[in-house]
Design a protein around this motif. Structure first.
Motif, PDB file in Angstrom:
ATOM      1  N   PRO A  53      40.979 -16.104 -52.833  1.00  0.00           N
ATOM      2  CA  PRO A  53      40.070 -14.802 -53.083  1.00  0.00           C
ATOM      3  C   PRO A  53      40.296 -14.657 -54.621  1.00  0.00           C
ATOM      4  O   PRO A  53      41.130 -14.773 -55.312  1.00  0.00           O
ATOM      5  CB  PRO A  53      41.152 -13.790 -52.261  1.00  0.00           C
ATOM      6  CG  PRO A  53      42.280 -14.579 -52.317  1.00  0.00           C
ATOM      7  CD  PRO A  53      42.090 -16.127 -52.304  1.00  0.00           C
ATOM      8  N   LYS A  54      38.983 -13.894 -54.989  1.00  0.00           N
ATOM      9  CA  LYS A  54      38.807 -13.539 -56.485  1.00  0.00           C
ATOM     10  C   LYS A  54      38.334 -12.007 -56.580  1.00  0.00           C
ATOM     11  O   LYS A  54      37.495 -11.803 -55.704  1.00  0.00           O
ATOM     12  CB  LYS A  54      37.727 -14.569 -57.226  1.00  0.00           C
ATOM     13  CG  LYS A  54      38.129 -15.956 -57.301  1.00  0.00           C
ATOM     14  CD  LYS A  54      39.468 -16.134 -57.851  1.00  0.00           C
ATOM     15  CE  LYS A  54      39.746 -17.639 -57.800  1.00  0.00           C
ATOM     16  NZ  LYS A  54      40.955 -17.918 -58.308  1.00  0.00           N
ATOM     17  N   SER A  55      39.019 -11.422 -57.321  1.00  0.00           N
ATOM     18  CA  SER A  55      38.473 -10.142 -57.613  1.00  0.00           C
ATOM     19  C   SER A  55      38.152 -10.032 -59.260  1.00  0.00           C
ATOM     20  O   SER A  55      37.707  -8.841 -59.560  1.00  0.00           O
ATOM     21  CB  SER A  55      39.661  -9.132 -57.112  1.00  0.00           C
ATOM     22  OG  SER A  55      40.874  -9.347 -58.052  1.00  0.00           O
ATOM     23  N   ASP A  76      33.019 -10.916 -48.416  1.00  0.00           N
ATOM     24  CA  ASP A  76      34.306 -10.328 -48.431  1.00  0.00           C
ATOM     25  C   ASP A  76      35.095 -10.010 -47.458  1.00  0.00           C
ATOM     26  O   ASP A  76      36.188  -9.457 -47.444  1.00  0.00           O
ATOM     27  CB  ASP A  76      33.934  -9.100 -49.146  1.00  0.00           C
ATOM     28  CG  ASP A  76      33.365  -7.765 -48.103  1.00  0.00           C
ATOM     29  OD1 ASP A  76      32.898  -8.373 -47.078  1.00  0.00           O
ATOM     30  OD2 ASP A  76      33.605  -6.666 -48.416  1.00  0.00           O
ATOM     31  N   LEU A 132      32.725 -11.852 -61.901  1.00  0.00           N
ATOM     32  CA  LEU A 132      33.394 -10.740 -61.582  1.00  0.00           C
ATOM     33  C   LEU A 132      34.169  -9.798 -62.763  1.00  0.00           C
ATOM     34  O   LEU A 132      34.626  -8.690 -62.558  1.00  0.00           O
ATOM     35  CB  LEU A 132      34.450 -10.923 -60.566  1.00  0.00           C
ATOM     36  CG  LEU A 132      33.962 -11.795 -59.272  1.00  0.00           C
ATOM     37  CD1 LEU A 132      35.256 -12.027 -58.549  1.00  0.00           C
ATOM     38  CD2 LEU A 132      32.964 -10.650 -58.736  1.00  0.00           C
ATOM     39  N   THR A 158      35.679  -5.636 -53.477  1.00  0.00           N
ATOM     40  CA  THR A 158      36.497  -5.866 -54.870  1.00  0.00           C
ATOM     41  C   THR A 158      37.013  -7.399 -54.703  1.00  0.00           C
ATOM     42  O   THR A 158      37.767  -7.542 -55.782  1.00  0.00           O
ATOM     43  CB  THR A 158      37.686  -4.839 -54.850  1.00  0.00           C
ATOM     44  OG1 THR A 158      38.317  -4.760 -53.642  1.00  0.00           O
ATOM     45  CG2 THR A 158      37.177  -3.477 -54.865  1.00  0.00           C
ATOM     46  N   THR A 159      37.121  -7.854 -53.637  1.00  0.00           N
ATOM     47  CA  THR A 159      37.596  -9.187 -53.720  1.00  0.00           C
ATOM     48  C   THR A 159      36.701 -10.085 -52.561  1.00  0.00           C
ATOM     49  O   THR A 159      36.124  -9.712 -51.654  1.00  0.00           O
ATOM     50  CB  THR A 159      39.052  -9.246 -52.807  1.00  0.00           C
ATOM     51  OG1 THR A 159      39.977  -8.510 -53.247  1.00  0.00           O
ATOM     52  CG2 THR A 159      39.518 -10.791 -52.544  1.00  0.00           C
ATOM     53  N   TRP A 161      35.457 -14.449 -51.550  1.00  0.00           N
ATOM     54  CA  TRP A 161      35.522 -15.559 -51.339  1.00  0.00           C
ATOM     55  C   TRP A 161      34.458 -16.569 -51.252  1.00  0.00           C
ATOM     56  O   TRP A 161      33.372 -16.030 -50.787  1.00  0.00           O
ATOM     57  CB  TRP A 161      36.230 -15.718 -49.884  1.00  0.00           C
ATOM     58  CG  TRP A 161      37.642 -15.285 -49.661  1.00  0.00           C
ATOM     59  CD1 TRP A 161      38.832 -16.304 -49.548  1.00  0.00           C
ATOM     60  CD2 TRP A 161      38.127 -14.182 -49.437  1.00  0.00           C
ATOM     61  NE1 TRP A 161      39.971 -15.551 -49.521  1.00  0.00           N
ATOM     62  CE2 TRP A 161      39.621 -14.020 -49.277  1.00  0.00           C
ATOM     63  CE3 TRP A 161      37.345 -12.967 -49.264  1.00  0.00           C
ATOM     64  CZ2 TRP A 161      40.092 -12.930 -49.164  1.00  0.00           C
ATOM     65  CZ3 TRP A 161      38.267 -11.722 -49.117  1.00  0.00           C
ATOM     66  CH2 TRP A 161      39.527 -11.632 -48.979  1.00  0.00           C
TER      67      TRP A 161
END
Length: 192
Positions: A53-55, A76, A132, A158-159, A161
């Motif tokens: 997961p990336k934010s 998300d 992001l 906000t997160t 994949w």
């Protein structure tokens, strides 16, 4: 001087491939390959996603098209099973058959962009560059190393994949890291 792909080069010494997970009924076959993962036989009630997961940050990965009806991009929500369509409801990316771009209408300032390339053929490498860090978030999609579309949004999840979905069970390859990706990440991006 820091040049094209410098961050990816620094990352290559300690790169670890993220695991691939699935959600839904009929997840098909997942095979680890030298480049990343091979996916096939997915029902349109299941999808795959990278458990990374990336934010924040700028991230790059690739998909090799190996059949019609692939849906690749970002999501998300990777926990909710799907009933049809092969992907979670809040997402953005490319449907490779036409190709069509899509982005969730609920994202603030969302623009799906337009596809500048031609048909996406079997064997084509689709690159995904997710930014992001900027006020306007972007997902640039390339075809064989040339950016063909950029999707953008100013507010929303906000997160996210990386997501891989299918309709009618085609196959695809997922290329990851310095040993798997065919093309280097854009300047300032790291391998997912």
């Amino acid at each position: 001087m820091i040049g094209h792909g410098f961050i990816g080069l620094l990352q290559s010494a300690d790169y670890m491939r993220p695991p691939l997970r699935t959600t839904g009924v009929g997840p098909g076959s997942i095979v680890e390959t030298a480049a990343g993962y091979g996916l096939s036989g997915f029902a349109d009630t299941a999808f795959a996603w990278l458990d990374a997961p990336k934010s924040v940050g700028k991230w790059y990965w690739e998909v090799v098209k190996q059949g019609a009806n692939g849906l690749f991009g970002i999501a998300d929500d990777v926990a909710t099973a799907v009933t049809y369509g092969g992907y979670s409801s809040v997402n953005a990316g490319i449907y490779t058959t036409t190709p069509n771009l899509w982005i969730d209408g609920g994202w603030t300032g969302a623009s799906a962009g337009s596809w500048a390339g031609g048909t996406v053929a079997n064997g084509d490498v689709l690159g995904f560059a997710l930014d992001l860090d900027s006020g306007t978030k972007t997902l640039a999609i390339s075809q064989n190393g040339v950016v063909q579309a950029t999707q953008s949004w100013t507010g929303g999840p906000t997160t996210l994949w990386a997501m891989f979905a299918f309709q009618f069970g085609p196959a695809a390859g997922v290329n990851l890291g310095p040993g798997g990706c065919v093309y280097e990440p854009p300047a300032g991006y790291a391998y997912l």
